[in-house]
Design an enzyme around this catalytic site. Structure first.
Site, PDB file in Angstrom:
ATOM      1  N   ALA A 110      85.967  37.299 113.976  1.00 17.97           N
ATOM      2  CA  ALA A 110      85.862  36.118 115.298  1.00 17.97           C
ATOM      3  C   ALA A 110      87.219  36.090 115.889  1.00 17.97           C
ATOM      4  CB  ALA A 110      85.042  34.876 115.211  1.00 17.97           C
ATOM      5  N   TYR A 162      98.537  34.328 119.983  1.00 19.86           N
ATOM      6  CA  TYR A 162      97.624  35.372 119.294  1.00 19.86           C
ATOM      7  C   TYR A 162      98.645  36.009 118.199  1.00 19.86           C
ATOM      8  CZ  TYR A 162      94.660  39.273 118.853  1.00 19.86           C
ATOM      9  OH  TYR A 162      93.556  40.308 118.521  1.00 19.86           O
TER      10      TYR A 162
END
Length: 241
Positions: free
Chosen positions: A83, A147
């Site tokens: 995920a 990220y």
């Protein structure tokens, strides 16, 4: 009895391919998802794989979710931490919410999920933890400080956890995909894809979700017990380490 595999973010994109490949390889599979009910129901109808909804950024939600999965289909032998989300933006304009959302979902989830299953794996002397990181966790990416930091953290998490559990029959590995032909990449304008992205990739093509899934099946196998703490790059030669 078939080993039980749990795939987070397992109903769409790379996660969907992983779930399907594990089922085809004989695993009993459960797939978790966060928000897209329609996609999850379509996946469940298409594959017959049970789906479970929870937020991997929440430790308590993960505890309850894994408890439900194990009650339904048995103790988790193979965990795929797949995920992830993006909240892109230049760092000097990034908000604390953009930072926290990505760090908590893409890195914090590895603790939240793996903590639920690691004691059972240790007790049974078998386990496979496979984390899905990114090429951008290896090389960095403009507009993705959050990220890239999270995905780099996934790699460090993998190495340390592998060391702690190597003697117990548990392997921990990480896969770093490059540009993969998913909905997210398909949304990139064709001109940008052809002029800016593909020229960076020596194979001159996007990877396919099934190519990531085949690597997961390989690493999940009982026969892969000597492979742990490894980083597998699947990026068409775009970044070689």
């Amino acid at each position: 009895m078939a080993r039980v595999a749990l795939v987070t973010g397992g109903t769409r994109g790379i996660g969907s391919a992983i779930s399907k490949a594990l089922k085809a390889a004989g695993y009993t599979v459960a797939a978790s998802y966060a928000g897209n009910d329609a996609a999850a129901e379509a996946f469940k109808k298409d594959t017959g794989i049970p789906v479970y909804k929870w937020d991997v950024a929440s430790f308590d939600a993960c505890a309850a979710g894994v408890k439900k999965v194990e009650a339904d289909i048995g103790p988790v032998d193979v965990l795929i931490n797949n995920a992830g989300i993006t909240k892109d933006g230049a760092f000097h304009k990034m908000t604390v919410d953009q930072w926290n959302a990505v760090i908590n979902t893409n890195l914090g989830s590895l603790f939240n999920m793996t903590r639920q299953v690691i004691e059972g794996m240790r007790a049974r002397k078998f386990g496979r933890v496979i984390n899905i990181s990114s090429i951008n966790g290896q090389k960095g990416q403009f507009g993705q400080v959050n990220y890239s930091a999270a995905k780099a953290g996934d790699i460090g998490f993998t190495k340390a956890l592998a060391l702690e559990n190597a003697k117990g029959g548990i392997t921990v590995n990480v896969i770093c995909p490059g540009y993969i032909n998913t909905e997210m990449v398909q949304a990139v304008p064709k001109e940008v894809l052809e002029k800016s992205i593909l020229p960076q990739i020596p194979t001159n093509r996007l990877g396919e979700p099934e190519e990531i899934a085949r690597a997961v099946v390989f690493l999940a196998a009982d026969e892969a017990g000597a492979i742990t703490g490894s980083t597998l790059s699947i990026n068409g030669g775009q970044y070689m380490v």
